[in-house]
Design an enzyme around this catalytic site. Structure first.
Site, PDB file in Angstrom:
ATOM      1  N   GLN A 156      -1.745  45.069  55.936  1.00 56.19           N
ATOM      2  CA  GLN A 156      -0.752  44.068  56.333  1.00 56.19           C
ATOM      3  C   GLN A 156      -0.328  44.283  57.781  1.00 56.19           C
ATOM      4  OE1 GLN A 156       1.856  44.901  53.071  1.00 56.19           O
ATOM      5  NE2 GLN A 156       2.041  47.055  53.635  1.00 56.19           N
ATOM      6  N   ASP A 175       8.802  48.197  42.714  1.00 54.61           N
ATOM      7  CA  ASP A 175       9.534  47.851  43.931  1.00 54.61           C
ATOM      8  C   ASP A 175       8.516  47.265  44.895  1.00 54.61           C
ATOM      9  OD1 ASP A 175      11.022  47.787  46.235  1.00 54.61           O
ATOM     10  OD2 ASP A 175      11.502  49.919  46.263  1.00 54.61           O
ATOM     11  N   ASP A 222      -3.440  52.361  45.384  1.00 55.41           N
ATOM     12  CA  ASP A 222      -3.144  51.117  44.672  1.00 55.41           C
ATOM     13  C   ASP A 222      -2.385  51.423  43.380  1.00 55.41           C
ATOM     14  OD1 ASP A 222      -3.167  48.575  43.618  1.00 55.41           O
ATOM     15  OD2 ASP A 222      -5.247  48.701  42.917  1.00 55.41           O
TER      16      ASP A 222
END
Lengths: 283, 283
Positions: free
Chosen positions: B36, B161, B142
Site C-alpha cells: 500500500q 483491527d 497475512d
C-alpha cells in the site's frame, strides 16, 4: 469546490482545522434574509441540505439524531411535561418530535428568522408534518426578548435549539438568558441546550454548566450522540433542572410513536460520560 | 487541495458522497510498500495523521476512541482472557491497550505490512509504549494464512483491527476466515471485528452478522462509538461468541489503568442499539 470532478459543498472550520464536504447535485435555493444567508442544496447521498452563513444546519439523512435527542430526552426526563417552549428550531423538526407526545398541551416555537421556517415548509416538508397541529404556536422574534417578557411558571420545558454560540445566538449560552429561562419554568422544569461537540468544544460545555449553575439551576448534565454533519460527527446536549435523575423509563419503552434513533436504551446510554468528560460531574 | 489558503488533507468518499478534511502543517513522510501507499502528515489540530491509500487510518487526537473500544470491550466481556490475537493493528495502539490488562499472558499481533509498525514506532511512539512488553509477539504476515495455520483452542480473544473490506482486507469479513477464528478460540472465546459506520454501512454490518453466524458463532452483537476521522464520525465493532451477555463490570469499574474514553458506563452504553439497528437483533 471540485474534488475529483464531483461538486461538493464544504463547511470549512478554520479554527477546528476540520472541513466537511457533501457531494452536491445542485443548489436549490439561496437568499439573504435580514439575519443571515441561507443556501439549500440537493446532495447526492444525504437528501436535501440547509446551510446558514456557510455552516451546515441539517440534512434529510441525519437530522433525526439531533431532533429526536433534543426533544425526547427532556420530555421523558420531566415527570409530566405539558407546556413546551422551543427557542430557535426554525426548521420545525424539534417541534414535530415534541408534538408526538400526546400529553403535550402547547408547543411554542420562537424563531428569529421566519424565512427559515418558510424554507423548511418548502424544502423539508416532512419536518413540518405537525405545523398545523392546533397545539403548535409560532412566534417570529428574538428568543431572548421573548423569554424576558414571558410570565413566570409558564413552561415545563425550554428547548434551546440554536445555532452556534457566535453572532446572534451568543446570548443564548449565557447566565442572564438562563436566569430568565429558570423564572419561566415550573418547579420541575427542565432546560435543554444544544451544546456542540464533546471532542472539540469542551471549554464551551464547561462554561454552559457554569452559566446554568449561576442562573440557579441545581443540576446540570451533558449527554452525547452522533451527528454526522456537525464538526467531529459527535454532538451533545446539556440539561439543567432541579432533579435530572428522573427518567420515565416505562413511558419511553411503551411510547406510542415511532423514532429512528431514540429509545429507552439509547436515553440511558446517552447519559454515560466518557472518562475525559467526567470533570463535568465531579463526584 | 487548498480551501481558504489553508492546506488540507482530504479523504474523498465518492460512493458515500462525504469528504473529510484536516488542516495540514506539513507532510512528514510518504512511501509505497509492497502492500500500500502510506502518508504521514502533521495536522494543525489533530496531531499526526496516518493515511493509507488515501484513507485516514488514525490521528493522534482521536485514535483513543477506536483503540480503547476494540480492546477493552472484548477484554471485559470475556470472563478470563489470557491469550489475545490481533489481526492487523499495525499501529500498535490496540496492542498497547490490550497489554494494560495485567492478566494477559500473550498478545500476538499479525500485521501484513511491517512498514506500518515501523512508521508507528517513528511517528506515533506513544502508541508503541508496550511494544517491548515481554508478552508482545509480532508476526508480519497475512492474517488469513496465520489463522489458517494456528492450532485449535490457542486464543481467548481475536481482535480484527483491519482496514476497510476492500482489497487485501476483504477476506477478513467473510465466513471462511471467521470459521478459522472460531476453531482457534477457546470455548468462551470472543471475536471482535471493526465493522464500519452504523449510519452508512448498514448492509455490511448485517452481512458481518450473517457471516459470523455461518461460521458457527451462537451470538453476535454490534456496539457503536464516535470516531471523528472515519466516514460519518460514527463507528462500530461487532462481537461474536458463545455468550455475549457477560460483562465483568466490577473489574471494569476497578480497572488499574487509565483510559480516555472507555469506562464501565460507556461499555454498557455502547451496547444500546438505535431503533434503526434493532433489525440486527430481532427479539
Amino acid at each position: 469546490m471540485k474534488l475529483n470532478n464531483t461538486k461538493w459543498f464544504t463547511e470549512i472550520g478554520e479554527k477546528t482545522g476540520i472541513a466537511f464536504s457533501l457531494a452536491i447535485e445542485k443548489k436549490l435555493h439561496e437568499e439573504t434574509t435580514p439575519y443571515q444567508h441561507i443556501d439549500i442544496y440537493q446532495t447526492k447521498t444525504f437528501g436535501r441540505l440547509m446551510v446558514i452563513d456557510g455552516y451546515i444546519m441539517l440534512s434529510d439523512r441525519d437530522n433525526f439524531l439531533y431532533h429526536e435527542m433534543m426533544s425526547h430526552i427532556p420530555l421523558f426526563t420531566h415527570p409530566n411535561p405539558k407546556r413546551i417552549l422551543i427557542i430557535g428550531g426554525g426548521d420545525c423538526g424539534t417541534l414535530r418530535e415534541v408534538l408526538k407526545h400526546p400529553q403535550i398541551e402547547s408547543a411554542v416555537q420562537v424563531e428569529i428568522d421566519e424565512r427559515v421556517t418558510r424554507l423548511a415548509e418548502e424544502y423539508f416538508p416532512s419536518l413540518c408534518d405537525n405545523n398545523h397541529d392546533p397545539r403548535a404556536y409560532f412566534y417570529f422574534e428574538d428568543g431572548i426578548r421573548f423569554v424576558a417578557q414571558a410570565p413566570n411558571n409558564s413552561m415545563d420545558i425550554i428547548i434551546i435549539d440554536s445555532t452556534d454560540p457566535i453572532g446572534p445566538a451568543e446570548g443564548l449560552f449565557q447566565a442572564p438568558f438562563y436566569t430568565h429561562c429558570r423564572r419561566l419554568l415550573s418547579t420541575e422544569g427542565i432546560l435543554v441546550q444544544q451544546s456542540e461537540s464533546p471532542l472539540i468544544h469542551q471549554p464551551l460545555i464547561k462554561s454552559i454548566h457554569e452559566e446554568m449553575k449561576k442562573a440557579g439551576f441545581l443540576e446540570t448534565r451533558t449527554l452525547t450522540y452522533p451527528q454526522c454533519v456537525y464538526p467531529s460527527g459527535w454532538w451533545s446536549l446539556t440539561l439543567a433542572g432541579k432533579d435530572l435523575s428522573q427518567f420515565r423509563k416505562v413511558d419511553a419503552q411503551s411510547k406510542t410513536f415511532s423514532t429512528h434513533y431514540y429509545n429507552a436504551d439509547i436515553h440511558q446510554a446517552a447519559l454515560a460520560l466518557p472518562e475525559f468528560l467526567r470533570c463535568l460531574h465531579p463526584e
